[in-house]
Write a protein that holds these residues in place. Structure first.
Motif, PDB file in Angstrom:
ATOM      1  N   ALA A 148       0.829  -1.208   0.000  1.00 57.28           N
ATOM      2  CA  ALA A 148       0.000   0.000   0.000  1.00 57.28           C
ATOM      3  C   ALA A 148       0.866   1.263   0.000  1.00 57.28           C
ATOM      4  CB  ALA A 148      -0.938  -0.006   1.201  1.00 57.28           C
ATOM      5  N   GLU A 149       1.917   1.255   0.790  1.00 58.02           N
ATOM      6  CA  GLU A 149       2.807   2.420   0.835  1.00 58.02           C
ATOM      7  C   GLU A 149       3.511   2.622  -0.504  1.00 58.02           C
ATOM      8  OE1 GLU A 149       5.171   1.434   4.282  1.00 58.02           O
ATOM      9  OE2 GLU A 149       3.809   2.520   5.619  1.00 58.02           O
ATOM     10  N   GLU A 150       3.993   1.538  -1.110  1.00 60.23           N
ATOM     11  CA  GLU A 150       4.673   1.634  -2.409  1.00 60.23           C
ATOM     12  C   GLU A 150       3.747   2.189  -3.487  1.00 60.23           C
ATOM     13  OE1 GLU A 150       6.113  -2.312  -3.239  1.00 60.23           O
ATOM     14  OE2 GLU A 150       7.464  -2.271  -1.502  1.00 60.23           O
ATOM     15  N   ARG A 151       2.469   1.857  -3.407  1.00 62.62           N
ATOM     16  CA  ARG A 151       1.497   2.298  -4.409  1.00 62.62           C
ATOM     17  C   ARG A 151       0.887   3.656  -4.080  1.00 62.62           C
ATOM     18  NH1 ARG A 151      -1.937  -3.320  -5.505  1.00 62.62           N
ATOM     19  NH2 ARG A 151      -0.141  -4.588  -6.127  1.00 62.62           N
ATOM     20  N   GLY A 152       1.226   4.207  -2.931  1.00 57.59           N
ATOM     21  CA  GLY A 152       0.676   5.498  -2.535  1.00 57.59           C
ATOM     22  C   GLY A 152      -0.790   5.421  -2.138  1.00 57.59           C
ATOM     23  N   LEU A 153      -1.224   4.284  -1.616  1.00 59.69           N
ATOM     24  CA  LEU A 153      -2.616   4.096  -1.227  1.00 59.69           C
ATOM     25  C   LEU A 153      -2.862   4.720   0.152  1.00 59.69           C
ATOM     26  CD1 LEU A 153      -3.015   0.386  -2.374  1.00 59.69           C
ATOM     27  CD2 LEU A 153      -3.441   2.479  -3.667  1.00 59.69           C
ATOM     28  N   GLY A 154      -4.131   4.980   0.447  1.00 69.68           N
ATOM     29  CA  GLY A 154      -4.473   5.682   1.680  1.00 69.68           C
ATOM     30  C   GLY A 154      -4.719   4.819   2.894  1.00 69.68           C
ATOM     31  N   VAL A 155      -4.997   3.533   2.701  1.00 70.44           N
ATOM     32  CA  VAL A 155      -5.392   2.707   3.829  1.00 70.44           C
ATOM     33  C   VAL A 155      -5.232   1.230   3.478  1.00 70.44           C
ATOM     34  CG1 VAL A 155      -7.847   2.492   3.175  1.00 70.44           C
ATOM     35  CG2 VAL A 155      -7.238   2.475   5.591  1.00 70.44           C
ATOM     36  N   VAL A 156      -5.065   0.411   4.499  1.00 66.51           N
ATOM     37  CA  VAL A 156      -5.158  -1.044   4.368  1.00 66.51           C
ATOM     38  C   VAL A 156      -6.323  -1.461   5.264  1.00 66.51           C
ATOM     39  CG1 VAL A 156      -4.031  -3.277   4.753  1.00 66.51           C
ATOM     40  CG2 VAL A 156      -2.668  -1.302   4.015  1.00 66.51           C
ATOM     41  N   GLN A 157      -7.257  -2.233   4.716  1.00 68.21           N
ATOM     42  CA  GLN A 157      -8.428  -2.667   5.481  1.00 68.21           C
ATOM     43  C   GLN A 157      -8.635  -4.161   5.344  1.00 68.21           C
ATOM     44  OE1 GLN A 157     -11.750  -0.415   3.901  1.00 68.21           O
ATOM     45  NE2 GLN A 157     -11.418   1.234   5.361  1.00 68.21           N
ATOM     46  N   TRP A 158      -9.296  -4.742   6.341  1.00 66.05           N
ATOM     47  CA  TRP A 158      -9.699  -6.142   6.299  1.00 66.05           C
ATOM     48  C   TRP A 158     -10.776  -6.358   7.339  1.00 66.05           C
ATOM     49  CZ3 TRP A 158      -5.172  -4.348   8.347  1.00 66.05           C
ATOM     50  CH2 TRP A 158      -4.879  -4.665   9.665  1.00 66.05           C
ATOM     51  N   ILE A 159     -11.435  -7.495   7.249  1.00 63.58           N
ATOM     52  CA  ILE A 159     -12.430  -7.891   8.239  1.00 63.58           C
ATOM     53  C   ILE A 159     -12.040  -9.258   8.781  1.00 63.58           C
ATOM     54  CG2 ILE A 159     -14.302  -6.550   7.196  1.00 63.58           C
ATOM     55  CD1 ILE A 159     -15.386  -9.164   6.010  1.00 63.58           C
TER      56      ILE A 159
END
Length: 161
Positions: free
Chosen positions: A108-119
């Motif tokens: 996620a950091e490498e792709r510049g994403l805003g969040v990591v989520q899961w359930i």
């Protein structure tokens, strides 16, 4: 124990399948050959949104994570969703889950994403101990409409009419 987390590769199928079958069993879900093959085809197709990672200890796959990007309209960005995360029973509490979560975070950091989520399941206390140590529990409640069940019920009711 030295854990390496890496993308799945062609030669991983049977070892991956063994771990994924244990994941399905853990959640009391029937894993058919067809479902497993469809997922494997997604994980090994570069153009598919679902990506697979395995945690490896030596030659042994001891955990897995399947992830995909998703849009976050209100935030105006994208996030990474962990669809599946599983560690084989005899390797739990040894850092495998942490390594898989760290891999997702790194992606996620490498792709510049805003969040990591899961359930996770409300009664999966072992996993929640780990999750509570690395992430913030949200207040969101999950809902779903199971279309296969809904359509089967509608078909049955129509047949009785």
């Amino acid at each position: 124990m030295s854990i390496e987390v890496r993308p799945v590769k062609d030669g991983d199928f049977f070892a991956w399948l063994d771990v994924y079958a244990k994941y399905a069993e853990f959640y009391d879900t029937q894993l058919t050959d067809q479902k497993a093959l469809v997922l494997w085809s997604w994980l090994t197709a570069p153009e598919h949104e679902e990506s697979g990672y395995v945690a490896v200890d030596g030659d042994r796959i001891v955990g897995l994570a399947h992830v995909r990007e998703f849009a976050r309209p209100l935030e105006g960005d994208r996030g990474l969703f962990i669809d599946d995360l599983f560690v084989v029973e005899d390797e739990r509490t040894k850092g495998v889950g942490s390594a898989l979560l760290q891999k997702a975070r790194s992606i996620a950091e490498e792709r510049g994403l805003g969040v990591v989520q899961w359930i996770t399941a409300h009664d999966n206390q072992t996993a929640q101990q780990l999750y509570d140590s690395v992430a913030e529990r949200t207040s969101w409640v999950t809902y779903e409409i199971d279309l296969a069940k809904a359509n089967a019920t509608a078909t049955t009711e129509a047949g009785r009419a």
